[in-house]
Scaffold this active site. Structure first.
Site, mmCIF file in Angstrom:
data_model
loop_
_atom_site.group_PDB
_atom_site.id
_atom_site.type_symbol
_atom_site.label_atom_id
_atom_site.label_comp_id
_atom_site.label_asym_id
_atom_site.label_seq_id
_atom_site.Cartn_x
_atom_site.Cartn_y
_atom_site.Cartn_z
ATOM 1 N N LYS A 266 0.816 -1.216 0.000
ATOM 2 C CA LYS A 266 0.000 0.000 0.000
ATOM 3 C C LYS A 266 0.850 1.267 0.000
ATOM 4 O O LYS A 266 0.471 2.266 -0.597
ATOM 5 C CB LYS A 266 -0.981 0.004 1.180
ATOM 6 C CG LYS A 266 -2.061 -1.070 1.004
ATOM 7 C CD LYS A 266 -3.331 -0.804 1.754
ATOM 8 C CE LYS A 266 -4.391 -1.806 1.310
ATOM 9 N NZ LYS A 266 -5.667 -1.679 1.957
ATOM 10 N N LYS B 73 -10.773 -2.961 -3.831
ATOM 11 C CA LYS B 73 -11.546 -1.710 -3.904
ATOM 12 C C LYS B 73 -10.802 -0.659 -4.694
ATOM 13 O O LYS B 73 -11.407 0.217 -5.304
ATOM 14 C CB LYS B 73 -11.738 -1.155 -2.484
ATOM 15 C CG LYS B 73 -12.629 -1.965 -1.593
ATOM 16 C CD LYS B 73 -12.501 -1.436 -0.159
ATOM 17 C CE LYS B 73 -13.307 -2.252 0.811
ATOM 18 N NZ LYS B 73 -12.835 -2.063 2.191
ATOM 19 N N LYS C 50 -5.510 -9.730 -6.703
ATOM 20 C CA LYS C 50 -6.682 -9.773 -5.831
ATOM 21 C C LYS C 50 -7.761 -8.791 -6.317
ATOM 22 O O LYS C 50 -7.426 -7.684 -6.748
ATOM 23 C CB LYS C 50 -6.200 -9.380 -4.426
ATOM 24 C CG LYS C 50 -7.204 -9.504 -3.332
ATOM 25 C CD LYS C 50 -6.600 -9.057 -2.004
ATOM 26 C CE LYS C 50 -6.733 -7.575 -1.807
ATOM 27 N NZ LYS C 50 -7.023 -7.151 -0.444
HETATM 28 N N1 AQP Z 1 -10.361 -10.248 -3.003
HETATM 29 C C1 AQP Z 1 -10.751 -10.682 -1.825
HETATM 30 N N2 AQP Z 1 -11.095 -11.977 -1.658
HETATM 31 C C2 AQP Z 1 -11.517 -12.442 -0.443
HETATM 32 N N3 AQP Z 1 -11.604 -11.656 0.657
HETATM 33 C C3 AQP Z 1 -11.260 -10.353 0.525
HETATM 34 N N4 AQP Z 1 -11.241 -9.333 1.389
HETATM 35 C C4 AQP Z 1 -10.830 -8.214 0.757
HETATM 36 N N5 AQP Z 1 -10.563 -8.479 -0.518
HETATM 37 C C5 AQP Z 1 -10.829 -9.802 -0.704
HETATM 38 C C6 AQP Z 1 -11.642 -9.460 2.793
HETATM 39 O O1 AQP Z 1 -12.672 -8.513 3.047
HETATM 40 C C7 AQP Z 1 -12.581 -8.104 4.420
HETATM 41 C C8 AQP Z 1 -12.647 -6.609 4.511
HETATM 42 O O2 AQP Z 1 -11.567 -6.045 3.801
HETATM 43 P P1 AQP Z 1 -11.093 -4.581 4.145
HETATM 44 O O3 AQP Z 1 -12.238 -3.707 4.256
HETATM 45 O O4 AQP Z 1 -10.160 -4.595 5.258
HETATM 46 O O5 AQP Z 1 -10.383 -4.119 2.863
HETATM 47 P P2 AQP Z 1 -9.185 -4.616 2.093
HETATM 48 O O6 AQP Z 1 -8.738 -5.984 2.399
HETATM 49 O O7 AQP Z 1 -8.155 -3.556 2.180
HETATM 50 O O8 AQP Z 1 -9.965 -4.620 0.720
HETATM 51 P P3 AQP Z 1 -9.388 -4.327 -0.631
HETATM 52 O O9 AQP Z 1 -10.441 -4.443 -1.611
HETATM 53 O O10 AQP Z 1 -8.182 -5.165 -0.831
HETATM 54 O O11 AQP Z 1 -8.984 -2.812 -0.526
HETATM 55 P P4 AQP Z 1 -7.708 -2.138 -1.113
HETATM 56 O O12 AQP Z 1 -7.963 -2.042 -2.569
HETATM 57 O O13 AQP Z 1 -7.677 -0.807 -0.435
HETATM 58 O O14 AQP Z 1 -6.547 -3.001 -0.774
HETATM 59 C C9 AQP Z 1 -11.287 -8.696 4.972
HETATM 60 O O15 AQP Z 1 -11.602 -9.858 5.729
HETATM 61 C C10 AQP Z 1 -10.517 -9.075 3.745
HETATM 62 O O16 AQP Z 1 -9.664 -10.181 3.968
#
Ligand code: AQP
Length: 354
Positions: free
Chosen positions: A116, A211, A208
């Protein structure tokens, strides 16, 4: 509080674009956990969200939207405790104490920070670096025994276990002297698994679903209309081969593996069962079936989210009620932690006034 054998905690960041990966990897499993003999706490982790810049007005909307997604997916706020993190001050308080337990070397190994922060590491917030310590505090403020998360959170949960272990060791004498036996914090069990532990991008099966992906076509948002969902699945990257009849045949076919995994998770079956039905089929057959299943599963959630977000007062009341119930548990943990660490604190009567 009723006596449950397990305490489940998990959180989702209100950072917009809640997607199918968040739903299948986390929220859908939160709902399933409610059937266990467990007190479940589901938190909208807004303190985590501000580790990267958030527009204040948008953030408020996103907090309510994640809450709506929880409720629309089937989390029952009477059965589970639903709240946003910033309403329960003990998370930040315990994070500070854990900052003094966790070691710099442990945080330096966290891959999510490296991803990140990217090349502009010097410009990343200290909060982004410290994120895993706050996550340990989120979980251990409730002495949670089980944490359902996607696979990307595995390393952070290992850090939570390390912090709990070190706290228990560093303060073992005081923990025993205060009547907590030989360990105060549980060594939390991560619940990672199922066919959608890591949902991948629809445009690149090696990345992955996320968001922050600049391409909206890479993910299915929980708020997407039925037509958009179907179109994104139709356009999802695939290879020219038909689906194999055995799971082993998905090896080295990341896009095919991803779509089969999504189908399995939505249908509540295994990859093997999907291939029993679709082995040998072309994507021109499989994709429409997947699109139908995704629309049938997700459209009612999107509809319910729209209904719920139209009434922010109701959502705010759910969060306030949840925060009160969460704080009752977290305040007990913090009182005990302060005694263990050696702080002088206000007595129980004053504590209750807050
Ligand atoms: N691709 C994924 N597959 C399965 N589980 C996922 N999670 C996130 N992406 C996937 C799970 O969702 C929960 C909440 O996630 P978060 O709000 O903490 O956000 P994150 O993991 O930062 O989500 P993103 O989409 O990956 O955001 P960015 O793009 O900012 O990095 C967690 O349980 C996570 O494991």
């Amino acid at each position: 509080m009723a006596a449950f054998t397990e305490l489940v905690f998990s959180g989702v960041q209100p950072t917009g674009n809640l997607h199918l990966g968040n739903y299948l990897g986390a929220v859908k499993r939160f709902v399933e956990m409610q059937a266990r003999d467990a007190q479940c706490l589901y938190c909208v982790v807004d303190l985590h969200a501000i580790t990267v810049w958030q527009d204040p007005e948008a953030l408020r909307g996103q907090i309510r939207e994640v809450t709506a997604a929880f409720l629309a997916s089937g989390i029952d706020p009477a059965r589970s405790i639903v709240f946003n993190q910033s309403q329960v001050p003990q998370h930040a308080e315990l994070a500070w104490i854990f900052n003094c337990v966790a070691r710099l070397g442990w945080l330096n190994r966290m891959t999510q920070f490296k991803e990140k922060a990217g090349k502009d590491r010097e410009n990343a917030s200290i909060g982004l670096y410290d994120y895993p310590v706050l996550m340990a505090a989120d979980i251990l403020a409730y002495r949670a025994t089980h944490v359902p998360v996607g696979e990307d959170q595995k390393q952070h949960l290992e850090l939570t276990r390390d912090i709990a272990q070190k706290f228990n060791t560093d303060f073992s004498g005081s923990i025993a002297a205060h009547g907590h036996g030989d360990a105060f914090f549980p060594i939390t069990e991560p619940l990672i698994g199922g066919p959608a532990a890591r949902v991948m991008s629809l445009r690149d099966g090696t990345k992955k679903m996320s968001k922050s992906d600049p391409s909206d076509n890479a993910r299915i948002n929980l708020t997407d209309e039925a037509d958009t969902i179907a179109q994104k699945i139709r356009r999802a990257k695939t290879d020219p081969e038909p689906l194999p009849s055995e799971v082993a045949g998905l090896k080295d076919r990341p896009e095919a593996d991803n779509l089969v995994g999504i189908y399995a998770a939505l249908a509540g079956i295994t990859r093997e069962e999907v291939l029993r039905d679709f082995g040998g089929a072309q994507f021109s057959t499989f994709k429409p079936a997947l699109a139908d299943l995704a629309v049938t599963s997700l459209a009612p959630i999107a509809g319910e989210m729209r209904r719920l977000t139209a009434d922010p007062g109701h959502i705010d009341a759910v969060l306030a009620d949840g925060a009160g119930r969460a704080e009752t548990i977290a305040a007990q943990t913090l009182d005990a932690v302060k005694d263990i660490v050696g702080f002088v604190r206000r007595g129980p009567s004053l504590q209750a006034v807050r």
